[in-house]
Design an enzyme around this catalytic site. Structure first.
Site, PDB file in Angstrom:
ATOM      1  N   ASP A 145      -7.116  -1.524  -4.519  1.00  0.00           N
ATOM      2  CA  ASP A 145      -8.182  -1.175  -3.579  1.00  0.00           C
ATOM      3  C   ASP A 145      -9.113  -0.124  -4.182  1.00  0.00           C
ATOM      4  OD1 ASP A 145      -6.979  -2.861  -1.707  1.00  0.00           O
ATOM      5  OD2 ASP A 145      -5.754  -1.243  -0.890  1.00  0.00           O
TER       6      ASP A 145
ATOM      7  N   ASP B  54       0.857  -1.186   0.000  1.00  0.00           N
ATOM      8  CA  ASP B  54       0.000   0.000   0.000  1.00  0.00           C
ATOM      9  C   ASP B  54       0.892   1.235   0.000  1.00  0.00           C
ATOM     10  OD1 ASP B  54      -2.372  -1.483   0.120  1.00  0.00           O
ATOM     11  OD2 ASP B  54      -2.271  -1.615   2.305  1.00  0.00           O
TER      12      ASP B  54
END
Length: 209
Positions: A175, A154
């Protein structure tokens, strides 16, 4: 190739490519893991799994957020994070073999379920097909991370002036694709609930039989 399958492949491959390329850039720009490497050696370094057990890392494999980038001060930063769990770090404390097996099974089951839903759509449900393709591409992008490295990369950090409780969990392109897909499906479901318009009676129609 059917148009529906072509749409699925194009969207899934586009999301997967964008996700992995941006994750490579995150490792390259936000950490020191690929410093000193050239060409395919940089790609190989990106594909390697960093040791999550805090054991002494191999040379060039330890990835830390050493170069965060403030894209929009107080609101949008790029910050490298390795997430071994799900959203918000859930299940990250499970034993490593259990955690990996759990996410592999869940990811494959989710992808299979999404594909079944996709096959049941018809040509008139184009927005639903796009939504399911986005969700599939996002799920596949994070699954590739877990399969290769055992964790998800991330790097997008949204927050509001660093206020406590005003920070969105760090996320990635996969995401974002999943969230956009879910939003499209919600919008489509609300459209489906709208009552059909009632046609006005014809002026030429006689009021009596």
């Amino acid at each position: 190739m059917k148009a529906s399958l072509r749409l699925l492949l194009v969207v899934v491959l586009a999301v997967l490519a964008a996700d992995q390329v941006t994750k490579y850039l995150a490792v390259s720009r936000l950490t020191e893991a690929l410093d000193g490497r050239d060409g395919l050696s940089r790609v190989a370094g990106f594909m390697q799994e960093r040791n999550l057990d805090n054991d002494p890392p191999a040379e060039g494999m330890f990835r830390r957020n050493t170069r965060p980038y403030r894209f929009i001060e107080d609101y949008w930063h790029f910050r490298y994070v390795e997430n071994p769990g799900a959203a918000w770090g859930m299940f990250s404390n499970l034993p490593d073999p259990v955690r990996k097996a759990f996410f592999h099974v869940v990811s494959l089951a989710a992808l299979g379920f999404i594909l079944v839903l996709y096959r049941r759509t018809d040509a008139s449900q184009k927005s639903v097909r796009v939504a399911l393709a986005l969700i599939s591409g996002g799920a596949l992008g994070n699954f590739v991370d877990r399969l290769i490295r055992g964790y998800v990369i991330d790097f997008i950090d949204w927050h509001w002036r660093n206020q406590p409780g005003m920070r969105w969990p760090t996320f990635n392109v996969a995401d974002a694709a999943i969230c956009v897909g879910v939003a499209l499906m919600l919008v489509d479901s609300f459209r489906g609930r709208q009552p059909a318009p009632v046609s006005a009676p014809s002026l030429t129609q006689s009021p009596h039989p």
